[in-house]
Design a protein around this motif. Sequence first.
Motif, short mmCIF file in Angstrom:
data_model
loop_
_atom_site.label_atom_id
_atom_site.label_comp_id
_atom_site.label_asym_id
_atom_site.label_seq_id
_atom_site.Cartn_x
_atom_site.Cartn_y
_atom_site.Cartn_z
N GLU A 76 0.83 -1.21 0.00
CA GLU A 76 0.00 0.00 0.00
C GLU A 76 0.86 1.25 0.00
OE1 GLU A 76 -3.49 2.21 2.65
OE2 GLU A 76 -2.78 0.21 3.22
N ARG A 79 2.21 1.90 -3.47
CA ARG A 79 1.17 2.43 -4.37
C ARG A 79 0.95 3.91 -4.15
NH1 ARG A 79 -5.09 0.24 -5.03
NH2 ARG A 79 -5.74 1.84 -6.53
N SER A 80 0.88 4.33 -2.89
CA SER A 80 0.65 5.75 -2.61
C SER A 80 1.85 6.59 -3.05
CB SER A 80 0.36 5.96 -1.13
OG SER A 80 1.47 5.65 -0.32
N GLU A 83 1.67 6.96 -6.90
CA GLU A 83 0.61 7.89 -7.31
C GLU A 83 1.00 9.34 -7.04
OE1 GLU A 83 -2.78 6.52 -5.16
OE2 GLU A 83 -3.33 5.00 -6.66
N ALA A 84 1.58 9.58 -5.86
CA ALA A 84 1.98 10.94 -5.50
C ALA A 84 3.12 11.43 -6.39
CB ALA A 84 2.39 11.00 -4.03
N THR A 292 -1.31 4.87 6.02
CA THR A 292 -0.27 4.50 5.06
C THR A 292 -0.26 5.38 3.82
OG1 THR A 292 -0.65 2.24 5.83
CG2 THR A 292 0.78 2.53 3.92
N GLY A 293 -1.43 5.64 3.27
CA GLY A 293 -1.49 6.50 2.09
C GLY A 293 -0.95 7.89 2.35
N ASP A 294 -1.33 8.45 3.50
CA ASP A 294 -0.83 9.79 3.85
C ASP A 294 0.68 9.77 4.05
OD1 ASP A 294 -3.38 10.83 3.77
OD2 ASP A 294 -3.73 10.59 5.92
N GLY A 296 2.87 7.81 2.50
CA GLY A 296 3.50 7.77 1.18
C GLY A 296 3.49 9.13 0.50
N ARG A 297 2.36 9.81 0.58
CA ARG A 297 2.25 11.12 -0.07
C ARG A 297 3.15 12.15 0.61
NH1 ARG A 297 -2.96 8.92 -0.79
NH2 ARG A 297 -3.63 9.48 1.31
#
Length: 352
Positions: A76, A79-80, A83-84, A292-294, A296-297
């Motif tokens: 995950e 992936r983030s 994308e970022a 997790t997404g935050d 990565g970004r």
Amino acid sequence: MASIKDVAAAAGVSVATVSRVLNAHPSVSADARSRVLAAVAALGYRPNAVARSLRTDQTHALGLVIGDVLNPYFTELARSVEEAARALGYSVIIGNADERPDLQDHHVRTLLDRRIDGLLVSPAPGDSPLLLDAARAGTPVVFVDRWIPGAEVPVVRADGRRAVRDLVAHLHLLGHRRLAIIAGPAGTTTGSERVTAFRDALAAYGLPLTDELVGHGDFQAASGRRVTEGFLDLPEPPDAVFAADNLMALGALDAIRARGLRMPDDIALAVFDDIPWFVHTDPPITAIAQPTGDLGRAAVRALVDRIEGRTAESVTLDARLVVRRSCGAPAPVLIPPTSPMRRSTPVQRSTP
């Protein structure tokens, strides 16, 4: 110190052949590869990837080296990051360290040779001189999730201490008093930090964390099963087990089921790192969820700031406890974080 020319002379090949061997190029014969590797070992040669990475042009490519691509958390995260980065005009090349510092250095060296503009790394357990050399030489580096203490590198991470306190409070409320932890490697910041947070949370309730209730795994499922089997063999097994990683939790779940035990009646299980399939187990598993997404970004933004000459910031986000039924709660409950979601600390560019 031996040079690449010394290696080529000792192996009886060209410098170009040595370079191809060190970069795992498939066009080199087995005999030449063997001679080059033998010469590298005999001379103690280490490629100066850091020096070769210093440049003035940009490739708009970022390197990401993660601990274990099979771990859903890192999947995950990758992936983030991708994308970022794409949104900012960068591509990402990913290397899987498989929790090995030697493989991590292989990926770092290869990425520097590929002229990437910056590195995102979740450091593997153990020493990584090449990674530190790269940061000191001015290569833009950002640590994500884990970090190396003392390195002047921005760190983007989740703070799980409050969530661990919430978990222990939840377990205590349910009547669990003998609590054990499957810890990650002591050589990782996340491994040591989660044990400390758990110990401190137990102390607030006057509960001990004895040596027999701490088992060290390696962030892999097999170690989670091994440690849990050891807990279950104790004269007085624990009431609840806290796995400090989702793959180790999978191993713990296997051990519990192999003994014919039921959750939460016979033993409770909680996990650091929530993943989607935890809601599909029977019973669903209580877990600490990281943003997790935050992460990565935020890591990509920090790295691009460094690449483009701006001051980068370390960022800390709060993890949160997601209560399900594996510890005895009757229904899913979300306990929100009670501290600020983002805390930033300026970090200056490392001096070459």
